[in-house]
Scaffold this motif. Structure first.
Motif, mmCIF file in Angstrom:
data_model
loop_
_atom_site.group_PDB
_atom_site.id
_atom_site.type_symbol
_atom_site.label_atom_id
_atom_site.label_comp_id
_atom_site.label_asym_id
_atom_site.label_seq_id
_atom_site.Cartn_x
_atom_site.Cartn_y
_atom_site.Cartn_z
ATOM 1 N N ALA A 41 -83.309 -10.974 -25.731
ATOM 2 C CA ALA A 41 -82.840 -11.566 -24.481
ATOM 3 C C ALA A 41 -83.632 -12.791 -24.082
ATOM 4 O O ALA A 41 -83.713 -13.119 -22.918
ATOM 5 C CB ALA A 41 -82.930 -10.515 -23.380
ATOM 6 N N SER A 42 -84.210 -13.485 -25.061
ATOM 7 C CA SER A 42 -84.943 -14.700 -24.700
ATOM 8 C C SER A 42 -83.958 -15.765 -24.230
ATOM 9 O O SER A 42 -82.756 -15.678 -24.500
ATOM 10 C CB SER A 42 -85.735 -15.214 -25.905
ATOM 11 O OG SER A 42 -84.845 -15.714 -26.873
ATOM 12 N N ALA A 43 -84.487 -16.756 -23.540
ATOM 13 C CA ALA A 43 -83.617 -17.805 -22.991
ATOM 14 C C ALA A 43 -82.845 -18.498 -24.116
ATOM 15 O O ALA A 43 -81.652 -18.771 -23.983
ATOM 16 C CB ALA A 43 -84.465 -18.810 -22.221
ATOM 17 N N ARG A 46 -79.969 -16.413 -25.493
ATOM 18 C CA ARG A 46 -78.851 -16.316 -24.548
ATOM 19 C C ARG A 46 -78.066 -17.620 -24.472
ATOM 20 O O ARG A 46 -76.853 -17.607 -24.353
ATOM 21 C CB ARG A 46 -79.374 -15.984 -23.145
ATOM 22 C CG ARG A 46 -79.871 -14.571 -22.980
ATOM 23 C CD ARG A 46 -80.471 -14.424 -21.604
ATOM 24 N NE ARG A 46 -81.239 -13.210 -21.466
ATOM 25 C CZ ARG A 46 -81.005 -12.283 -20.551
ATOM 26 N NH1 ARG A 46 -80.022 -12.415 -19.716
ATOM 27 N NH2 ARG A 46 -81.769 -11.216 -20.467
ATOM 28 N N LEU A 47 -78.789 -18.736 -24.523
ATOM 29 C CA LEU A 47 -78.126 -20.028 -24.329
ATOM 30 C C LEU A 47 -77.482 -20.562 -25.609
ATOM 31 O O LEU A 47 -76.403 -21.147 -25.572
ATOM 32 C CB LEU A 47 -79.141 -21.061 -23.827
ATOM 33 C CG LEU A 47 -79.636 -20.909 -22.397
ATOM 34 C CD1 LEU A 47 -80.817 -21.841 -22.148
ATOM 35 C CD2 LEU A 47 -78.522 -21.225 -21.406
ATOM 36 N N PRO A 64 -72.942 -16.389 -8.874
ATOM 37 C CA PRO A 64 -73.071 -14.944 -9.118
ATOM 38 C C PRO A 64 -72.069 -14.459 -10.163
ATOM 39 O O PRO A 64 -70.884 -14.804 -10.118
ATOM 40 C CB PRO A 64 -72.769 -14.320 -7.753
ATOM 41 C CG PRO A 64 -73.044 -15.395 -6.778
ATOM 42 C CD PRO A 64 -72.715 -16.682 -7.454
ATOM 43 N N GLU A 67 -74.218 -16.369 -14.265
ATOM 44 C CA GLU A 67 -75.527 -16.985 -14.510
ATOM 45 C C GLU A 67 -75.803 -16.966 -16.017
ATOM 46 O O GLU A 67 -75.734 -15.905 -16.639
ATOM 47 C CB GLU A 67 -76.647 -16.221 -13.810
ATOM 48 C CG GLU A 67 -76.469 -16.034 -12.320
ATOM 49 C CD GLU A 67 -75.876 -14.676 -11.973
ATOM 50 O OE1 GLU A 67 -75.113 -14.135 -12.806
ATOM 51 O OE2 GLU A 67 -76.157 -14.174 -10.885
ATOM 52 N N LEU A 69 -78.640 -17.410 -17.360
ATOM 53 C CA LEU A 69 -79.970 -16.828 -17.558
ATOM 54 C C LEU A 69 -80.408 -16.123 -16.277
ATOM 55 O O LEU A 69 -79.987 -16.519 -15.184
ATOM 56 C CB LEU A 69 -80.999 -17.926 -17.862
ATOM 57 C CG LEU A 69 -80.863 -18.698 -19.160
ATOM 58 C CD1 LEU A 69 -81.868 -19.839 -19.169
ATOM 59 C CD2 LEU A 69 -81.063 -17.805 -20.357
ATOM 60 N N PRO A 70 -81.284 -15.133 -16.400
ATOM 61 C CA PRO A 70 -81.848 -14.554 -15.169
ATOM 62 C C PRO A 70 -82.791 -15.551 -14.490
ATOM 63 O O PRO A 70 -83.413 -16.368 -15.161
ATOM 64 C CB PRO A 70 -82.625 -13.329 -15.681
ATOM 65 C CG PRO A 70 -82.889 -13.603 -17.108
ATOM 66 C CD PRO A 70 -81.776 -14.459 -17.605
ATOM 67 N N PHE A 71 -82.869 -15.467 -13.210
ATOM 68 C CA PHE A 71 -83.742 -16.325 -12.388
ATOM 69 C C PHE A 71 -83.473 -17.811 -12.623
ATOM 70 O O PHE A 71 -84.385 -18.623 -12.533
ATOM 71 C CB PHE A 71 -85.228 -16.008 -12.642
ATOM 72 C CG PHE A 71 -85.635 -14.639 -12.166
ATOM 73 C CD1 PHE A 71 -85.770 -14.373 -10.814
ATOM 74 C CD2 PHE A 71 -85.850 -13.612 -13.066
ATOM 75 C CE1 PHE A 71 -86.128 -13.110 -10.368
ATOM 76 C CE2 PHE A 71 -86.200 -12.343 -12.629
ATOM 77 C CZ PHE A 71 -86.344 -12.093 -11.275
ATOM 78 N N LEU A 72 -82.224 -18.147 -12.954
ATOM 79 C CA LEU A 72 -81.860 -19.565 -13.062
ATOM 80 C C LEU A 72 -81.292 -19.977 -11.709
ATOM 81 O O LEU A 72 -80.185 -19.608 -11.345
ATOM 82 C CB LEU A 72 -80.832 -19.803 -14.171
ATOM 83 C CG LEU A 72 -80.549 -21.284 -14.441
ATOM 84 C CD1 LEU A 72 -81.746 -21.947 -15.110
ATOM 85 C CD2 LEU A 72 -79.317 -21.455 -15.316
ATOM 86 N N SER A 73 -82.080 -20.741 -10.989
ATOM 87 C CA SER A 73 -81.706 -21.069 -9.619
ATOM 88 C C SER A 73 -80.636 -22.144 -9.573
ATOM 89 O O SER A 73 -80.668 -23.085 -10.370
ATOM 90 C CB SER A 73 -82.945 -21.554 -8.866
ATOM 91 O OG SER A 73 -82.587 -22.009 -7.590
ATOM 92 N N PRO A 74 -79.715 -22.056 -8.639
ATOM 93 C CA PRO A 74 -78.765 -23.150 -8.436
ATOM 94 C C PRO A 74 -79.388 -24.308 -7.655
ATOM 95 O O PRO A 74 -78.671 -25.123 -7.092
ATOM 96 C CB PRO A 74 -77.623 -22.481 -7.654
ATOM 97 C CG PRO A 74 -78.196 -21.274 -7.042
ATOM 98 C CD PRO A 74 -79.433 -20.901 -7.774
ATOM 99 N N TYR A 78 -77.870 -28.661 -14.706
ATOM 100 C CA TYR A 78 -78.501 -28.779 -16.017
ATOM 101 C C TYR A 78 -77.535 -29.383 -17.038
ATOM 102 O O TYR A 78 -76.337 -29.072 -17.023
ATOM 103 C CB TYR A 78 -78.930 -27.410 -16.539
ATOM 104 C CG TYR A 78 -80.022 -26.759 -15.719
ATOM 105 C CD1 TYR A 78 -81.363 -26.955 -16.030
ATOM 106 C CD2 TYR A 78 -79.708 -25.950 -14.629
ATOM 107 C CE1 TYR A 78 -82.364 -26.365 -15.279
ATOM 108 C CE2 TYR A 78 -80.701 -25.351 -13.868
ATOM 109 C CZ TYR A 78 -82.027 -25.566 -14.203
ATOM 110 O OH TYR A 78 -83.014 -24.979 -13.451
ATOM 111 N N ALA B 89 -90.530 -14.549 -22.689
ATOM 112 C CA ALA B 89 -89.512 -14.185 -23.688
ATOM 113 C C ALA B 89 -88.803 -12.905 -23.240
ATOM 114 O O ALA B 89 -87.591 -12.771 -23.366
ATOM 115 C CB ALA B 89 -90.159 -13.990 -25.043
ATOM 116 N N GLY B 142 -82.900 -10.685 -11.344
ATOM 117 C CA GLY B 142 -82.775 -12.129 -11.510
ATOM 118 C C GLY B 142 -81.355 -12.640 -11.384
ATOM 119 O O GLY B 142 -81.077 -13.781 -11.773
#
Lengths: 194, 222
Positions: A41-43, A46-47, A64, A67, A69-74, A78, B89, B142
């Motif tokens: 589940a690394s960034a 996922r991307l 919502p 997303e 990624l987790p904790f990817l703020s709007p 990007y 990670a 998250g």
């Protein structure tokens, strides 16, 4: 039956007891070093499947349920490019506006920022990179090396085979949305021809 | 008086001797296996638990704690330590290097109580000139919290400031006047504060006063 401490100490396997911290230390080091490679589940993992190779793509606004990624703020928009330099160098270019909060980073699959630059408020920040698999591998074949292309300001060479280029534009409110999107669309990431 | 009936050596049959030897060997094997089981258990617990703690929670070597805010000092850096690298990670986040931006996460309020959507909070801080920052609310996994107002974050450029340069953001289910981040029924919450201020605590290598991180004050719980 009560345990007799002197007897227990006498009969204890001291070799095994002393080996515990050593073996635990080895396991600790192995587990820590392997953790980034064992996670699915690394960034990057996922991307990467959703990004075209060697082409910059602007991501939709983080919302919502959608997303990437987790904790990817709007708090920012990007544009990303998944690069692969195994077939040749990849050029990256963008001009960061003179506002705080703009960044261009080159991220490895392990999440390291091997190149990072941020905008400065006083002037636009032009960024020009050449991503190569290793600095030695393409010395003889890049246009610069052959004396064909000579730009006024030589691009910065960054050594990496795989990774993601991330251009980040800060959210400045609805009025600036088009401006932010226009800058992100102008960012380039292209495989270089020989 | 009749003497007690005892078996002499000569009276032991080969079966008895065999059983006795087997019993002794089994006892020895069980003892050795017990030792090895204890060894493996201790190694697994010590090795994996300490690794998990260092990766998940962090220590002073890898992270800085300022009230409820936790930031990893080498996040996103090419020379990051293995714990920081493994932490992000596992978290699966896109991390900007701490050389240009600092990211803090808070799972508790300033009194150490777990952030939860059944409570109302006020996040108070001071805006710093020319430094871009953002404050975003997530659930503890998250994910963004769905809400009709589509509000998830405030930045230094979208927040409403008080005349003295301070700000207050309400975190609550119900709509609140001013800066409001809805928490819906998300359950456990996480707050993320990102700043490009190089005077922030993580990079406070100068004599300048480091920027204070916002306070998270619980107002009430249902």
């Amino acid at each position: 039956m009560p345990i007799k401490i002197p007897s227990a100490l006498k009969n204890a396997n001291w070799q095994l007891i002393l080996a515990v911290p050593v073996a635990a230390g080895i396991l600790h080091i192995c587990a820590t070093l392997l953790a980034p490679y064992l996670t699915a589940a690394s960034a990057y993992s996922r991307l990467a499947p959703g990004l075209p190779v060697n082409r910059m793509e602007m991501l939709n606004v983080s919302a919502p349920g959608a997303e990437p990624l987790p904790f990817l703020s709007p708090d920012a928009r990007y544009a990303m490019c998944r690069f692969d330099t195994s077939g040749g160098p990849v050029t990256v270019s963008s001009t960061l506006p003179p506002d705080a909060g703009w960044t261009l980073t080159v991220m490895t699959p392990q999440g390291d920022n091997i190149y990072a630059t941020a905008s400065v408020p006083s002037r636009p920040t032009p960024v020009s990179l050449v991503l190569v698999p290793s600095e030695d591998a393409f010395l003889g074949v890049t246009p610069e090396a052959r004396g064909i292309a000579r730009e006024a300001q030589p691009p910065t060479v960054v050594s990496a085979v795989h990774g993601i280029v991330v251009v980040r534009g800060p959210d400045k409110g609805f009025s600036y949305q088009r401006h932010v999107e226009a800058v992100l669309r102008e960012a380039r990431c292209t495989a270089r021809s020989f | 008086m009749e003497p007690p009936h005892v078996l002499s050596h000569s009276a032991l049959t080969p079966l008895h001797v065999g059983l006795h030897r087997l019993h002794k060997r089994l006892s020895l094997l069980v003892g050795m296996l017990g030792d090895w089981a204890a060894f493996v258990g201790a190694v697994m617990i010590l090795g994996l638990a300490s690794s998990w703690y260092m990766i998940d929670v962090g220590t002073r070597l890898t992270s800085e704690k300022h009230g409820p805010w936790v930031g990893w000092t080498s996040a996103g850096r090419a020379d990051a330590d293995p714990y920081t690298r493994a932490h992000f990670a596992r978290l699966g986040t896109l991390q900007l290097t701490t050389e240009i931006a600092l990211t803090y996460l808070a799972y508790t309020d300033s009194d150490g109580n777990r952030l939860h959507s059944s409570c109302e909070y006020v996040v108070e801080g001071r805006d710093v000139d020319s430094n871009w920052w953002s404050l975003t609310v997530f659930n503890d996994r998250g994910d963004l919290i769905a809400n009709a107002a589509q509000r998830y974050t405030y930045t230094s450029e979208t927040i409403g400031l008080r005349p003295d340069g301070t700000y207050a953001v309400a975190l609550s289910r119900e709509a609140s006047p001013g800066n409001w981040l809805p928490t819906g029924g998300a359950g456990r919450l996480a707050l993320m504060f990102t700043t490009f201020d190089v005077r922030s605590p993580l990079l406070a290598k100068t004599h300048a006063e480091p920027m204070a991180l916002p306070q998270i004050r619980r107002v009430q719980c249902r």
